[in-house]
Write a protein that holds these residues in place. Structure first.
Motif, PDB file in Angstrom:
ATOM      1  N   VAL A  23       5.005   2.678 -12.346  1.00 48.01           N
ATOM      2  CA  VAL A  23       4.958   4.115 -12.036  1.00 48.01           C
ATOM      3  C   VAL A  23       4.794   4.855 -13.356  1.00 48.01           C
ATOM      4  CG1 VAL A  23       6.159   6.070 -11.027  1.00 48.01           C
ATOM      5  CG2 VAL A  23       6.396   3.800  -9.992  1.00 48.01           C
ATOM      6  N   GLU A  37       0.873  -1.181   0.000  1.00 44.41           N
ATOM      7  CA  GLU A  37       0.000   0.000   0.000  1.00 44.41           C
ATOM      8  C   GLU A  37       0.906   1.226   0.000  1.00 44.41           C
ATOM      9  OE1 GLU A  37      -3.947   0.480   2.276  1.00 44.41           O
ATOM     10  OE2 GLU A  37      -2.451   1.429   3.557  1.00 44.41           O
ATOM     11  N   CYS A  74       5.731   9.171  -1.205  1.00 43.50           N
ATOM     12  CA  CYS A  74       6.267   8.653  -2.471  1.00 43.50           C
ATOM     13  C   CYS A  74       6.783   9.785  -3.351  1.00 43.50           C
ATOM     14  CB  CYS A  74       5.179   7.859  -3.193  1.00 43.50           C
ATOM     15  SG  CYS A  74       5.693   7.199  -4.787  1.00 43.50           S
ATOM     16  N   LEU A 117       7.775   8.958  -6.531  1.00 45.21           N
ATOM     17  CA  LEU A 117       7.603   8.394  -7.876  1.00 45.21           C
ATOM     18  C   LEU A 117       8.945   8.051  -8.521  1.00 45.21           C
ATOM     19  CD1 LEU A 117       4.839  10.844  -9.163  1.00 45.21           C
ATOM     20  CD2 LEU A 117       4.510   8.543  -8.247  1.00 45.21           C
ATOM     21  N   LEU A 140       1.164   8.071  -0.845  1.00 52.70           N
ATOM     22  CA  LEU A 140       1.521   9.035  -1.878  1.00 52.70           C
ATOM     23  C   LEU A 140       2.095  10.334  -1.303  1.00 52.70           C
ATOM     24  CD1 LEU A 140      -1.446   8.564  -4.364  1.00 52.70           C
ATOM     25  CD2 LEU A 140       0.887   7.675  -4.537  1.00 52.70           C
ATOM     26  N   LYS A 164       3.749   8.596 -14.926  1.00 52.14           N
ATOM     27  CA  LYS A 164       3.527  10.024 -14.681  1.00 52.14           C
ATOM     28  C   LYS A 164       3.391  10.288 -13.188  1.00 52.14           C
ATOM     29  CE  LYS A 164       1.593  11.055 -19.226  1.00 52.14           C
ATOM     30  NZ  LYS A 164       0.450  11.623 -19.975  1.00 52.14           N
ATOM     31  N   GLU A 165       2.217  10.676 -12.739  1.00 52.81           N
ATOM     32  CA  GLU A 165       2.027  11.043 -11.336  1.00 52.81           C
ATOM     33  C   GLU A 165       1.305   9.959 -10.549  1.00 52.81           C
ATOM     34  OE1 GLU A 165       3.316  13.866 -10.070  1.00 52.81           O
ATOM     35  OE2 GLU A 165       4.185  14.103 -12.069  1.00 52.81           O
ATOM     36  N   ARG A 166       1.371   8.727 -11.023  1.00 56.17           N
ATOM     37  CA  ARG A 166       0.613   7.664 -10.379  1.00 56.17           C
ATOM     38  C   ARG A 166       1.463   6.420 -10.194  1.00 56.17           C
ATOM     39  NH1 ARG A 166      -4.763   6.379 -13.473  1.00 56.17           N
ATOM     40  NH2 ARG A 166      -5.086   5.182 -11.552  1.00 56.17           N
ATOM     41  N   VAL A 167       1.129   5.654  -9.138  1.00 60.91           N
ATOM     42  CA  VAL A 167       1.687   4.316  -8.942  1.00 60.91           C
ATOM     43  C   VAL A 167       0.548   3.324  -9.149  1.00 60.91           C
ATOM     44  CG1 VAL A 167       2.808   2.724  -7.343  1.00 60.91           C
ATOM     45  CG2 VAL A 167       3.377   5.154  -7.277  1.00 60.91           C
ATOM     46  N   LEU A 168       0.700   2.493 -10.154  1.00 53.50           N
ATOM     47  CA  LEU A 168      -0.334   1.500 -10.460  1.00 53.50           C
ATOM     48  C   LEU A 168       0.031   0.171  -9.803  1.00 53.50           C
ATOM     49  CD1 LEU A 168      -0.928   2.180 -14.263  1.00 53.50           C
ATOM     50  CD2 LEU A 168      -2.121   3.178 -12.305  1.00 53.50           C
TER      51      LEU A 168
END
Length: 279
Positions: free
Chosen positions: A84, A61, A67, A69, A64, A86-90
């Motif tokens: 990872v 988990e 994080c 990135l 953010l 752009k601005e997200r962690v998938l």
């Protein structure tokens, strides 16, 4: 004595043989259903269940707020469960093996591990037989943790029978580990022979002695017989096609109540298994 009953393919009668072995054991016996994706030993034994435990995997988990990135978590994940972009962690939970590498590798300690239930393990008893099985929740893709949990329930009894899932993939290897003998149930067909070759190779890699049961031995061809003779794999039991057994199976009735005269054959099968495992 821990005996794994396995098969290279489904539909050979593996569970039928496993249940019959457990029912004819003359000493204390336990059966572990490690076919956790499709367990069906309980359909024949109808055990009275007395305990139920969830099985969970630890999943990452991401916080953010911590994080940056940097992508280090995705780099160390061998199963591509993290990405990872752009601005997200998938995060893809169906790919996660719960190894914890991402949490250890994160330089900002932005990942913590939280449990996610993937299945259950249930215990019970049926006519003196100790019973344990695991059930993987629908949609989950990691049976091995449940198999390990089922095997952790091994009792201190003289004989333990493990019903292994069909095939030769990772769940089969997990169920076979640490067993004393592998009883391979096959059928005298080209498909049966092809998958038997794979199954004996896997058992050999794990250093487990094997014996073969040919089900519906009076049908099909002689390819399995020749293969076993050429490679010195012992055929410990041959069962012919019997309509009584097929009809009983369709009603959830085990083999021995349908054909009680086969009880002596299965008691001799135990003697052969124990002799070969110890020899």
């Amino acid at each position: 004595m821990v005996v794994a009953v396995a098969s290279g393919k489904g539909g050979t009668g593996k569970t039928t043989i496993a249940v019959a072995l457990a029912q004819c054991a003359e000493e204390g016996v336990q059966i572990l259903d490690c076919d956790v994706e499709e367990p069906n030993v309980h359909l024949f034994l109808r055990p009275s269940l007395h305990s139920r435990e969830p099985v969970s995997l630890l999943m990452p988990e991401v916080d953010l707020d911590k994080c940056t990135l940097c992508g280090r978590c995705a780099e160390v994940c061998h199963y591509n469960a993290l990405a990872v972009i752009k601005e997200r962690v998938l995060f893809f939970p169906e790919l996660c093996h719960g190894c914890g590498a991402c949490s250890l590798a994160c330089p900002r300690e932005a990942i913590r591990e939280v449990p996610r239930e993937i299945g259950v393990v249930e215990e019970g008893r049926a006519d003196g037989i100790l019973f344990v099985h695991g059930r993987l929740h629908p949609g989950e893709a990691m049976p091995s943790p449940i198999i390990r949990q089922v095997k952790a329930k091994k009792a201190t009894v003289p004989r333990i029978v493990i019903d292994v899932s069909p095939g030769t993939a990772c769940p089969v290897a997990e169920a076979l580990k640490g067993t004393d003998f592998c009883l391979l149930v096959t059928e005298p067909t080209p498909f049966g022979l092809s998958d038997l070759r794979l199954a004996v190779e896997l058992a050999g890699e794990l250093g487990i002695p094997v014996g073969v049961v040919i089900n519906r031995a009076d049908l099909g061809d002689e390819g399995v017989e020749r293969f076993c003779q050429e490679h010195s794999f012992p055929i410990l039991l041959r069962l012919g096609f019997d309509r009584r057994i097929a009809e009983a199976y369709s009603r959830g009735i085990p083999l021995l109540p349908a054909a009680p005269e086969l009880g002596s054959d299965f008691r001799r099968l135990w003697e052969q298994i124990e002799g070969r495992a110890m020899g």
